[in-house]
Structures are given as C-alpha cells and as structure tokens.
Design a protein around this motif. Structure first.
Motif, PDB file in Angstrom:
ATOM      1  N   TYR A  27       0.837  -1.199   0.000  1.00 42.52           N
ATOM      2  CA  TYR A  27       0.000   0.000   0.000  1.00 42.52           C
ATOM      3  C   TYR A  27       0.871   1.248   0.000  1.00 42.52           C
ATOM      4  CZ  TYR A  27      -3.565   3.390   1.471  1.00 42.52           C
ATOM      5  OH  TYR A  27      -4.414   4.457   1.533  1.00 42.52           O
ATOM      6  N   ALA A  28       0.631   2.144  -0.927  1.00 38.48           N
ATOM      7  CA  ALA A  28       1.314   3.438  -0.932  1.00 38.48           C
ATOM      8  C   ALA A  28       0.290   4.498  -1.297  1.00 38.48           C
ATOM      9  CB  ALA A  28       2.465   3.435  -1.937  1.00 38.48           C
ATOM     10  N   LYS A  29       0.084   5.400  -0.357  1.00 38.39           N
ATOM     11  CA  LYS A  29      -0.937   6.443  -0.532  1.00 38.39           C
ATOM     12  C   LYS A  29      -0.243   7.687  -1.083  1.00 38.39           C
ATOM     13  CE  LYS A  29      -4.198   8.630   2.714  1.00 38.39           C
ATOM     14  NZ  LYS A  29      -4.571   8.505   4.145  1.00 38.39           N
ATOM     15  N   PRO A  30      -0.580   8.125  -2.282  1.00 38.51           N
ATOM     16  CA  PRO A  30       0.181   9.191  -2.929  1.00 38.51           C
ATOM     17  C   PRO A  30      -0.132  10.575  -2.394  1.00 38.51           C
ATOM     18  CG  PRO A  30      -1.612   8.475  -4.351  1.00 38.51           C
ATOM     19  CD  PRO A  30      -1.641   7.582  -3.148  1.00 38.51           C
ATOM     20  N   THR A  31      -1.344  10.776  -1.871  1.00 45.52           N
ATOM     21  CA  THR A  31      -1.772  12.105  -1.446  1.00 45.52           C
ATOM     22  C   THR A  31      -2.924  11.944  -0.464  1.00 45.52           C
ATOM     23  OG1 THR A  31      -3.121  13.955  -2.224  1.00 45.52           O
ATOM     24  CG2 THR A  31      -2.932  12.134  -3.722  1.00 45.52           C
ATOM     25  N   GLU A  32      -3.172  12.971   0.325  1.00 39.40           N
ATOM     26  CA  GLU A  32      -4.251  12.853   1.312  1.00 39.40           C
ATOM     27  C   GLU A  32      -5.616  12.872   0.642  1.00 39.40           C
ATOM     28  OE1 GLU A  32      -4.211  11.884   4.234  1.00 39.40           O
ATOM     29  OE2 GLU A  32      -2.092  12.118   4.782  1.00 39.40           O
ATOM     30  N   GLN A  33      -5.713  13.610  -0.485  1.00 42.35           N
ATOM     31  CA  GLN A  33      -7.034  13.739  -1.085  1.00 42.35           C
ATOM     32  C   GLN A  33      -7.299  12.702  -2.157  1.00 42.35           C
ATOM     33  OE1 GLN A  33      -8.023  17.125  -3.433  1.00 42.35           O
ATOM     34  NE2 GLN A  33     -10.187  16.638  -3.370  1.00 42.35           N
ATOM     35  N   ARG A  34      -8.396  12.025  -1.990  1.00 42.59           N
ATOM     36  CA  ARG A  34      -8.796  11.039  -2.978  1.00 42.59           C
ATOM     37  C   ARG A  34      -9.885  11.656  -3.855  1.00 42.59           C
ATOM     38  NH1 ARG A  34     -11.259   7.143   0.274  1.00 42.59           N
ATOM     39  NH2 ARG A  34      -9.248   6.312   0.876  1.00 42.59           N
ATOM     40  N   ASP A  35     -10.035  11.119  -5.077  1.00 39.92           N
ATOM     41  CA  ASP A  35     -11.176  11.483  -5.919  1.00 39.92           C
ATOM     42  C   ASP A  35     -11.338  12.982  -6.146  1.00 39.92           C
ATOM     43  OD1 ASP A  35     -11.844   8.778  -5.957  1.00 39.92           O
ATOM     44  OD2 ASP A  35     -13.973   9.251  -6.020  1.00 39.92           O
ATOM     45  N   ALA A  36     -10.244  13.669  -6.451  1.00 38.27           N
ATOM     46  CA  ALA A  36     -10.377  15.083  -6.794  1.00 38.27           C
ATOM     47  C   ALA A  36     -11.360  15.200  -7.954  1.00 38.27           C
ATOM     48  CB  ALA A  36      -9.025  15.650  -7.203  1.00 38.27           C
ATOM     49  N   ARG A  37     -12.151  16.266  -7.941  1.00 35.71           N
ATOM     50  CA  ARG A  37     -13.143  16.451  -8.997  1.00 35.71           C
ATOM     51  C   ARG A  37     -12.607  17.318 -10.126  1.00 35.71           C
ATOM     52  NH1 ARG A  37     -16.118  12.506  -8.509  1.00 35.71           N
ATOM     53  NH2 ARG A  37     -16.898  12.138  -6.433  1.00 35.71           N
ATOM     54  N   SER A  38     -11.468  17.951  -9.854  1.00 33.33           N
ATOM     55  CA  SER A  38     -10.888  18.788 -10.894  1.00 33.33           C
ATOM     56  C   SER A  38      -9.390  18.507 -10.891  1.00 33.33           C
ATOM     57  CB  SER A  38     -11.186  20.258 -10.585  1.00 33.33           C
ATOM     58  OG  SER A  38     -10.017  21.023 -10.734  1.00 33.33           O
ATOM     59  N   TRP A  39      -8.794  18.563 -12.076  1.00 29.31           N
ATOM     60  CA  TRP A  39      -7.363  18.266 -12.173  1.00 29.31           C
ATOM     61  C   TRP A  39      -6.541  19.266 -11.362  1.00 29.31           C
ATOM     62  CZ3 TRP A  39      -5.512  13.759 -13.614  1.00 29.31           C
ATOM     63  CH2 TRP A  39      -6.266  12.957 -14.476  1.00 29.31           C
ATOM     64  N   ASP A  40      -7.089  20.478 -11.170  1.00 29.96           N
ATOM     65  CA  ASP A  40      -6.363  21.490 -10.394  1.00 29.96           C
ATOM     66  C   ASP A  40      -6.136  21.059  -8.956  1.00 29.96           C
ATOM     67  OD1 ASP A  40      -6.321  23.081 -12.592  1.00 29.96           O
ATOM     68  OD2 ASP A  40      -8.161  24.163 -12.049  1.00 29.96           O
ATOM     69  N   GLU A  41      -7.014  20.183  -8.479  1.00 30.67           N
ATOM     70  CA  GLU A  41      -6.887  19.747  -7.085  1.00 30.67           C
ATOM     71  C   GLU A  41      -5.913  18.584  -6.928  1.00 30.67           C
ATOM     72  OE1 GLU A  41     -10.869  18.835  -5.717  1.00 30.67           O
ATOM     73  OE2 GLU A  41     -11.604  20.594  -6.802  1.00 30.67           O
ATOM     74  N   VAL A  42      -5.455  18.044  -8.050  1.00 28.06           N
ATOM     75  CA  VAL A  42      -4.504  16.926  -7.994  1.00 28.06           C
ATOM     76  C   VAL A  42      -3.103  17.518  -7.812  1.00 28.06           C
ATOM     77  CG1 VAL A  42      -3.540  14.995  -9.323  1.00 28.06           C
ATOM     78  CG2 VAL A  42      -5.979  15.552  -9.513  1.00 28.06           C
TER      79      VAL A  42
END
Ligand SMILES: Nc1ncnc2c1ncn2[C@@H]1O[C@H](COP(=O)(O)OP(=O)(O)OP(=O)(O)O)[C@@H](O)[C@H]1O
Ligand SMILES: [Mg+2]
Lengths: 252, 468
Positions: free
Chosen positions: B83-98
């Motif tokens: 398991y490696a979690k890349p970021t705290e936020q999952r399922d961003a709705r806009s690419w800007d939030e990635v």
C-alpha cells in the motif's frame, strides 16, 4: 544508356541450388512495351522477381540497370521507390489490410511524402473507372479471398495508382475472362507513354492483340534466345516452342 | 489525441519515466495482518470490510501458488509494498486539485485531453489510490455513478454490499483472495436502467513507486437495458526490481443491457500482472471483453463471462504481444449456464524475439444450457525463429444440443507477403508491421478509433528492426 531498363548477362539461382537464369540480356527503352514469351519453367517469373528484388534468389553474375543506374544493391522497396513495379503471377493475400489503406501507404512510400485523401481518392477514381471496377473493392482486404481474375485486376489497379517508370507484368492475362482481359489491357494502354516502359510476360498471343508490343522476346532455359516484332508471337502461336528450343541449344 | 499514446514498450517504452513523488504513507514491506489493518484504517472502513479483508488474507495464505500458468517463482511477496498512498485527497473532482507532480504525469499521458475530447468520464489511479474521478455532468444527472471504489463503499454502501465479492469471491483463486485482503483503488460504476453512456468511461492506472503492488478493485453494474463501455489503461516506470499488479474486476450486466470492458495493458516489463475479471451476464444481455496485453513481464489473465440467464451473450476478444523477456498467458472463459446462450473467443497473439504467448481458454456448457452456441478461434503469429506460442484449450460440454466450433492456427511471418509489400515500396519493417496489423485487425477494429490508431503505432514501434 539512360532511359531504359537494362538487364545485362544476368545469372541467378535459388540459394545454392541449380542455376535458373543463365545469362539474360534484355533492354527495354522507356516508352516501349516488350513481350517475353517462353515455355513453362524457362525462368520468366524468376527474372521478373529478381528484377523486383526478391531476396530468395541469388544473383551470381550480371547487372540490372534502371536509367543507367545499377539497382543491384537496392532492396525490393528501394527499387519500387526507384520506379520499378512487378505485377505478380500469383498475387499474395494480406488479410486484415484494406486495399485502400495499403494503396495509400504504398503511394506515400513511393512519393516519400503524405498524400492527401483528396489527391489519393482522385487517382483511385480514375483508375477504377478505366478498370470498370466498383469502389467496394477498396474496403476489401488486400487480395484476401479475391478470385483469380480479381487479383490480376488488382495488380493493374496498383500499377495505375503507383505509376512506376518500368513495370513487369507476369502473366497478368492468365485467368482473365475475355471482358476482364479487355479492361485490364485498357488499363495498361492508359499507362503507355514516353515515360513508361513495360515487359509483358505471357503465354498467349491474344493479349498482344490488345496491347501491341514493340518487341517480342523468347526465353528458353534461362536465356533470351530470339527477339522480333509482333509477328514472332503469331509464329509461336502457330508452331509452338520446338523450333526455338533448337536455338537455345545452339546458343548454349 | 495525437499524444495520447497507449503505448511503446521494450527499449522504446516511453512511459518508463519516474516521478519524484513521495507517498504520504507507505505500508511496511511484505504482507501481514498488520498491513491489512493499516490499509483498512487509512480508508476509514466499516468493521465488516476489515473482517472481510482478514478472512480473505487467511484464504490467500491457505492457497498454494499456482504452477499451471507462467513462472511465478520470481515474485517475492516479502519484497513488495502492499500500500502506498500518494496524497491525502482522494477522488479530486478537478485536475487542479490533484498535486502538481502527479497531474503532470497524467498530462504527459494525455489523459485530461482525452477526457475533454472523447471520454464520458475519467478515473485516475496513482499507486494505491484514485487521485481523480470525474464524470460528465449530464450523466451524473441521469444517475450514473462513476467514483472510486472507496467512495462507492462510503456513499453507496447498500448498493456496494449488494454486489461486492458476489461475482468473484475471495475463494475463487489465490490472487483474488490477495486482492480481497489488500484491495485499494479501482472504480465503482453504476449505470441506471435504460441509461446509455455514449462515450467510454476510462480508468487509468499508474504505478510510480518501485516494488509496489497495485490491487485495484472494480465493480461495474449495468442495469436493465443500459449501455456502457469502460476502458482501462495501465503504465509504469521501468525499474530493475519487479512490481506487481493484481486487480479484481466484477461486472454485472442486467437484463437486456450491453456492456463492454476494454483493457489496454502496457505495463513496463518488470511487472507481474495477475488479474481476475468476470462478468455475470443476465437475460438477453450482452458483454464484450476486449483485452489487449502488450506490456508486463508475466501476465496471467483470462477474462470470463458467466452466461447465467437465457439469451445471454458474450464475446471475448484478446490481443497479446510478447517480446523477449515477456510471457503473455492470456485467453478467456465462457460459462454457459442457461438455454440459448451464446458466445465467442477470438484470440490473436504475436510472439517476437524469444517472447512467449500462451492461449489458455475454458468453455463450459452445463447440462441445462440447451442450444448454447460457442465459437473459439485462436491464432498465433511468430515473428522470429526463437519466438514461442502454446495453446491450452479446455472444453467441458454436458449438453448435446450445443454448437461448438474451435479453430487454432499458428503462422510465421511470411516472406512472400513481406516481398509483395516491399515490392510496392514499403520498407521491410513497415511491411512486417502492416502484416501484424492485418493479423490483429479482427480484434483491433472493435476498439474506439483513437485506441486503434495507438495500437497500430505500437505495433509499428515493436516491429522496427525485428525482421531481416
Ligand atoms: N523458389 C524456387 N524454388 C525452387 N525452384 C524454383 C524456385 N523458383 C523457380 N524455380 C524453378 O526455376 C525454374 C523457372 O521457374 P519460373 O517460375 O521462373 O518459370 P516461368 O518461366 O515463369 O514458368 P511459367 O510459364 O510456368 O510461369 C522452374 O524449373 C522452377 O521450378
Ligand atoms: Mg511464371
């Protein structure tokens, strides 16, 4: 001399096998159409394929010159781009590749540049019209499941689209019905002109009624044994090959 | 779409680049109860899911490593991060939030552009989590759900529980059990009754961390009379160490619905790819698997369709391309468990260099499946002398009203075809590529145009310098 297809003292064999071509000499000036006739197994197709660059044969001596330039070091595709074309006695099937897609790729390879859909389509339309052929042939896979006659007609379609400088047509008339023979001849005659030379390999004088050759050559046992005008084809039709076989022995 | 490349592998593998992305959390190496608990904890899961995971772990541990397929001896579970979690936020709705570095990767892969032009929705998984998920608004309004599997569990728990692990239970096979224990990422898709999703939904899987195992879990439910096409694409950086991808995809196609699942798998050549995917096809419904296996070191993957109600139909189309160092063990399974069901498997494999492709297929027609119809065609093309192919067809037919066809061919790249095409001006490589393209055309023509174009490009790249 430039402006001709010249085959000079060509000797060839299948790899480490028996010699099939035993010193072929043949000159076809640009603008002329020559016929090559000869008994089965005399080496006509072998000659045609070697000129086109078939790597399964080994040339042991001699040369092939296109407009004065040797093509001996060129692979088949380079020769094609250099202006040579072979209409196969037995065209090969390539399933899954549409006729249109293949033709466009071939034309682009030949011209060394992209060809617009418009330009390509225009060329095709003209050729199809002369060949009295339906466009539906373009979406079929290359020779795949084609009848014998359709395959031959498709070779001429390619000839007309690719517009080579020198073409060898290997028994394009075999397997064609009378109407198809006329149509295919129309295609070849449409190519005729000062910038185009061709060799017609045939067994039948009938083809030569539609495409009048400038010169007729007779090949026997891997050599051109005699040449003449269109009347030579008539003589062969009447008398068969027995008398020329004597010439081969004399020349051998 | 010109830079939307599905592909290039081997020395030309152009997706082999790595990103300087450090996971925000990475489980300790190897597989243990602690790791499973950590995954569940990080996802904030309900207790029943943790219990399910732990039960699956036991099943996994009790099953032997299969020896019938490819060589799995090089796959060392102690060397894998689960398991490696890349970021705290999952399922961003806009690419800007990635996060920017991750976003750049997807831009390089052409995903946002493809989303704008030819897709109905996109999900992007980076290592163990889905970092982005979005579906066109009009589809959302029609009730189409297309979210990460985690969001599916969180926000649609009843629907999720109705289907989760019903098509592929953990007992199914060792790697389905493993996935059940450590699953992370994947999509949850629900297409309501009668809704037709015209453009494909795409999920894109990227593994960046070295020695990582990616265990995507996807559930797709296509309700009565609905229609959808889901596409899965995969790439990874090239490492000298091995990575591992083991997905489970469960699909339910309800009465009269149509669905299609396309995979263009182009993992780097250090990837073990062991995937279980199965569709349950109901009355008069139709499902197509289109499975393209191009990358990976070893793939073992046999999409299967269970035709469980009268009139259910399914086609499995498969393309496998094995270069030197690769083994593609692929094929399909069709299970006929109701009258008047029908299906086909068409498999086209190409082996190049010392690459090996195997066709492994299973047909089972149960006693009650009157008038079932099945046709299997598997064709192998060998490019070089040392290329290898083999076929393992299994058939079990318990009903004598069944119509069964089977055809298998093995051919070598044909010199006469090459010469013919060369004599028309095409260089030898291009001639060979054209022949290969023609060979896979019966399957490739089922791909959306952009993918077919990319597949052709890939074949051309692969065939460069491979003959002569
Ligand atoms: N690849 C090959 N392998 C073995 N023998 C060959 C090969 N190619 C040609 N030959 C032999 O060389 C000789 C000449 O063949 P070729 O096909 O050139 O004759 P042809 O004059 O075209 O005959 P036809 O009029 O029947 O078409 C024949 O004896 C043939 O069997
Ligand atoms: Mg011949």
């Amino acid at each position: 001399m430039a402006n001709q297809l010249e085959i000079r003292n060509l000797h060839a064999r299948i790899e480490s096998g028996e010699e099939i071509l035993k010193g072929v000499n043949l000159v076809v000036p640009k603008g002329e159409i020559h016929a090559v006739m000869g008994p089965n197994g005399s080496g006509k197709s072998t000659l045609a394929k070697i000129v086109a660059g078939d790597p399964s044969y080994e040339v042991t001596a001699g040369e092939i010159l296109v407009d004065g330039q040797s093509v001996m070091e060129m692979e088949a595709d380079e020769r094609a781009r250099h202006g040579l074309f072979l209409a196969f006695q037995y065209p090969v099937e390539v399933p899954g590749v549409t006729n249109a897609n293949f033709l466009r790729l071939a034309l682009q390879a030949k011209l060394g540049q992209d060809v617009s859909v418009m330009e390509f389509y225009g060329k095709l339309q003209k050729a199809l019209q002369i060949l009295e052929w339906d466009e539906s042939i373009l979406t079929r896979y290359l020779n795949d499941g084609f009848s014998g006659g359709e395959k031959k007609r498709n070779e001429i379609l390619q000839l007309m689209v690719l517009e080579p400088t020198y073409a060898i047509l290997d028994e394009t008339d075999s397997g064609l019905d009378i109407d198809a023979l006329k149509v295919v001849s129309k295609g070849v005659n449409a190519m005729r002109g000062p910038g185009f030379g061709a060799v017609l390999i045939t067994h039948y004088q009938r083809l030569l009624n539609y495409i009048t050759p400038d010169v007729v050559h007779v090949m026997v046992e891997g050599k051109i044994v005699t040449s003449g005008g269109p009347e030579l084809a008539l003589k062969l039709e009447e008398q068969g090959y027995e008398w020329v076989k004597g010439l081969a022995v004399a020349a051998g | 779409m010109s830079d939307f490349d599905v592909a290039t592998i081997g020395s030309d593998y152009k997706y082999g680049f790595r990103d300087e992305v450090k996971p925000v959390f990475k489980a300790e190496k190897g597989l243990s109860r602690r790791v499973v608990e950590a995954i569940s904890y990080h996802k904030g899961e309900p207790q029943w899911m943790l219990d399910f995971r732990l039960r699956a772990l036991e099943i996994y541990q009790s099953k032997p490593v299969p020896t019938w397929g490819g060589d799995l001896s090089g796959l060392n579970m102690d060397e894998i991060y689960f398991y490696a979690k890349p970021t705290e936020q999952r399922d961003a709705r806009s690419w800007d939030e990635v996060p920017e570095e991750i976003r750049r990767t997807y831009e390089k892969l052409g995903i946002p552009e493809a989303e704008r032009k030819v897709l109905a929705g996109v999900g992007a998984q980076y290592d163990s989590e889905m970092v982005y998920h979005q579906v066109k608004e009009e589809l959302q309004r029609l009730g189409v759900i297309f979210v990460s599997i985690e969001e599916g569990l969180k926000h649609h728990e009843d629907l999720f529980r109705e289907y989760f692990a019903t098509v592929i239970p953990p007992e199914d096979n060792k790697y389905a059990a493993l996935n059940s224990a450590v699953w992370s990422g994947g999509s949850f898709v629900y297409v309501p009754k009668g809704v037709k999703v015209d453009l494909p939904l795409q999920a894109y899987f990227r593994v960046n961390t070295a020695e990582l195992g990616q265990f995507e879990r996807t559930i797709i439910v296509v309700d009565e009379g609905a229609d959808m096409h889901y596409i899965e694409g995969c790439t990874a950086p090239t490492y000298t160490t091995d990575s591992f991808h083991s997905g489970v995809i469960e699909i339910v196609v309800n009465q009269g619905a149509r669905s299609r699942y396309t995979t263009i798998q182009n993992w780097s050549h250090n990837m073990y790819n062991l995937v279980t995917q199965r569709a349950l096809v109901k009355k008069d419904a139709y499902h197509m698997w289109l499975d393209g296996n191009l990358g990976s070191k070893l793939t073992m993957k046999y999409p299967s369709s269970y035709l469980v109600e009268p009139g259910a139909r399914s086609d499995i189309l498969s393309i496998a391309f094995a270069s030197t160092g690769q083994h593609q063990d692929a094929g399909g399974k069709l299970i006929f468990a109701a009258p008047h069901t029908s299906g086909s498997i068409v498999s086209k494999s190409i082996s190049k260099g010392s690459g090996r492709s195997s066709y492994r297929g299973q047909i089972k027609i149960y006693e009650n499946a009157d008038h079932a119809k099945v046709n299997v065609e598997c064709d192998a093309l060998l490019i070089n002398e040392e290329s290898r192919t083999d076929t393992y067809p299994y058939m079990e037919i318990e009903n004598n009203t069944a119509t069964v066809g089977h055809e298998a061919t093995v051919s070598r790249l044909n010199d006469e075809q090459i010469f013919y095409l060369q004599s028309r001006g095409l260089p030898e490589d291009e001639a060979a590529a054209l022949i290969v393209r023609g060979f896979i055309e019966p399957v490739a023509k089922e791909l959306p145009l952009e993918y077919a174009v990319e597949l052709n490009k890939l074949v051309e790249l692969e065939m460069e310098g491979s003959v002569g």
